[in-house]
Enzyme design. Structure first.
Site, PDB file in Angstrom:
ATOM      1  N   ASP A   1       5.683 -33.839 -47.043  1.00 17.70           N
ATOM      2  CA  ASP A   1       5.114 -34.413 -48.267  1.00 17.70           C
ATOM      3  C   ASP A   1       6.032 -35.490 -48.815  1.00 17.70           C
ATOM      4  O   ASP A   1       6.539 -36.307 -48.043  1.00 17.70           O
ATOM      5  CB  ASP A   1       4.861 -33.314 -49.300  1.00 17.70           C
ATOM      6  CG  ASP A   1       3.584 -33.555 -50.091  1.00 17.70           C
ATOM      7  OD1 ASP A   1       3.582 -34.461 -50.935  1.00 17.70           O
ATOM      8  OD2 ASP A   1       2.604 -32.842 -49.855  1.00 17.70           O
TER       9      ASP A   1
ATOM     10  N   HIS B   1       4.338 -34.386 -56.122  1.00 20.65           N
ATOM     11  CA  HIS B   1       3.383 -33.650 -55.287  1.00 20.65           C
ATOM     12  C   HIS B   1       4.103 -32.729 -54.305  1.00 20.65           C
ATOM     13  O   HIS B   1       3.757 -31.552 -54.157  1.00 20.65           O
ATOM     14  CB  HIS B   1       2.477 -34.623 -54.535  1.00 20.65           C
ATOM     15  CG  HIS B   1       1.320 -33.967 -53.847  1.00 20.65           C
ATOM     16  ND1 HIS B   1       1.384 -33.537 -52.531  1.00 20.65           N
ATOM     17  CD2 HIS B   1       0.084 -33.639 -54.282  1.00 20.65           C
ATOM     18  CE1 HIS B   1       0.219 -32.999 -52.196  1.00 20.65           C
ATOM     19  NE2 HIS B   1      -0.583 -33.040 -53.234  1.00 20.65           N
TER      20      HIS B   1
ATOM     21  N   SER C   1      -5.354 -29.934 -51.482  1.00 19.21           N
ATOM     22  CA  SER C   1      -3.927 -30.060 -51.184  1.00 19.21           C
ATOM     23  C   SER C   1      -3.118 -29.049 -51.974  1.00 19.21           C
ATOM     24  O   SER C   1      -1.932 -28.848 -51.714  1.00 19.21           O
ATOM     25  CB  SER C   1      -3.437 -31.481 -51.492  1.00 19.21           C
ATOM     26  OG  SER C   1      -3.505 -31.759 -52.869  1.00 19.21           O
TER      27      SER C   1
END
Length: 507
Positions: A242, A273, A438
């Site tokens: 990520d 994120h 996600s």
């Protein structure tokens, strides 16, 4: 009179069936032909949205919905040359040089693009080459070399993250216990398949109670039952591909390694994120993760501008194989399943016993909108539901489109779990709530990491056995079709029972 009534009923139902058929057809249209080629105009030619998660303030968790968009395009003059095996950098250069000399094109200009990352010191199965004005015959000559498997264009990947505030207020972060002890008296006999325990693990009996008492997703899925037994992810290597993670984030106690695969000189997360995803899997405090004692391996594969390249992923995947990663979470995806090097590498990962978990995509409610690599057969593709067990509107729907039009698509997602209003770690501290597949993906990745730690004989744990345990234990959601829920809702405790009595069904 009966005939007249029947005729009227048929006339009423005709528009309904017509609209359903039209909806299914429209659902398949966006997937076909979505691959962008060189020169094609992309909506992402401008700088992607790089807005980070809002910083923590006060004691409340912000409630955000994550909108994720994905695109890719060919990088001009750059080619990925895949080899039939792993070779040193010197050998790879010799093979390429030999093949291009045989092309007979004296005016050909080319050079190997240097790659400086943790995998550079090890043998590799590909090389990135810049070739100007390459003739088709030159590329064919490359592929004729006995050690060269395929020549494909390098692709640039864009991911746009948009955090949209939810109209519903979020519950306070500190409203839950921060202890790893079970919230219920534990009895070993309670995990028997024939006991009344299983009646409590299906759909929630009290929606109001669930809303009134904020709990973290690991507790809702009853991870605390396994914590009470002493299983907390110890000895399991889990990789997060990520946006990185800050070095001294207070939620993590066992970050084994942070690696950077981008062209930016930082290992930290500038968007939030990657931190959120890592927190859902392995946070040890506040917003508790599933496996706090697992070995966390952070792979920074996206820049702060949300840009990546196929070659970055290939190097990072090779390093994950080298490090013998057990579980890999990939909360990304897109329609570009014709990126052959990427697809081949995913198959190689799972062949090397890496359990890959990936988000099915946020392109619902249309059908046929699955993302790659979650739609691959040996990857656990995860869809999203809310805390009332409704399929999230954003969650992509099946069937797979690889086989079309020459055959029938497969059932995907494999499994669904909570992906709406899930709590995870904030960028520097505190907790945040996000929605999206996600988010659902690390819920399953965290559960898988915890499940792996419960198995004494680790040789029995592989992508096939784990996927079998998850789908065999999943709870079917009533009134929901198979292209929306796959095999059903994740049931962590039942998966534990099945996995620990697992026997291979094929040898």
């Amino acid at each position: 009179m009966v005939c007249t009534t029947t005729l009227q009923l048929k006339m009423l139902l005709l528009p309904v069936w017509a609209s359903m058929l039209l909806g299914l057809l429209v659902g398949f249209v966006p997937v076909v032909g979505m691959e962008l080629t060189e020169g094609a105009k992309s909506d992402f030619d401008h700088t992607p949205n790089t807005e980070p998660l809002p910083s923590s303030s006060g004691s409340n968790c912000s409630q955000l919905t994550l909108k994720l968009e994905f695109s890719s395009k060919v990088v001009e003059h750059e080619y990925i040359i895949a080899f039939t095996g792993y070779f040193s950098a010197k050998a790879r250069g010799l093979y390429i040089s030999s093949a291009l000399r045989n092309s007979g094109d004296r005016a050909l200009e080319w050079h190997i693009v240097p790659r400086q990352n943790p995998a550079s010191d090890f043998p590799s199965d590909f090389e990135l080459v810049h070739i100007r004005q390459a003739l088709p015959s030159s590329l064919l000559t490359l592929e004729d070399h006995p050690y060269i498997k395929r020549v494909t264009p390098q692709r640039k990947v864009f991911r746009m993250l948009k955090y949209i505030p939810s109209p519903e207020p979020a519950a306070p972060c500190n409203a839950t216990r921060q202890s790893w002890q079970s919230s219920r008296p534990f009895r070993r006999t309670s995990l028997s398949l024939g006991s009344g325990f299983w009646h409590a693990t299906g759909r929630h009996s009290s929606r109001r109670l669930l809303r009134a008492i904020p709990r973290h997703v690991a507790q809702i899925l009853q991870a605390d039952v396994l914590w009470q037994m002493g299983h907390t992810g110890s000895g399991v290597k889990v990789a997060v591909f990520d946006t990185g993670l800050s070095e001294k984030h207070p939620h993590f106690k066992n970050v084994k390694e942070r690696t950077n695969w981008t062209n930016e000189k930082t290992l930290d997360d500038g968007l939030g994120h990657g931190t959120f995803v890592a927190g859902v899997i392995a946070s040890m405090r506040e917003c508790q993760g599933f496996a706090p004692d697992s070995e966390l391996h952070i792979f920074r594969v996206f820049t702060n501008n949300q840009v990546s390249y196929t070659s970055w992923f290939l190097d990072a995947f090779n390093y994950a194989i080298l490090k013998k990663i057990d579980v890999l979470n990939l909360s990304i995806g897109g329609p570009d399943f014709m990126d052959h090097p990427f697809v081949d590498k995913v198959w190689e990962l799972t062949a090397n016993r890496v359990i890959m978990v990936s988000a099915i995509g946020n392109d619902g409610p249309l059908y046929g909108t699955l993302n790659n690599p979650a739609d691959q057969m040996d990857v656990i593709g995860v869809g999203g539901i809310d805390f009332e067990d409704n399929i999230a509107r954003f969650s992509s729907r099946g069937m797979t489109t690889w086989e079309l039009p020459g055959g029938y698509g497969r059932v995907k997602p494999d499994i669904v779990t909570y992906g709406s209003g899930v709590r995870g770690s904030g960028l520097k501290e505190g907790c945040r709530s996000l929605s999206g597949t996600s988010v659902a993906s690390p819920v399953v990745a965290g559960a898988v990491t915890l499940l792996v730690s419960t198995v004494l004989n680790r040789e029995l744990v592989n992508p096939a056995s784990m996927k079998q345990a998850l789908i065999a234990s999943a709870r079917r959601l009533p009134g929901v079709n198979m292209f929306e829920q796959g095999h059903g809702k994740l049931d962590l405790i039942r998966a534990y029972q099945i996995l620990n009595s697992y026997k291979p069904q094929a040898r």
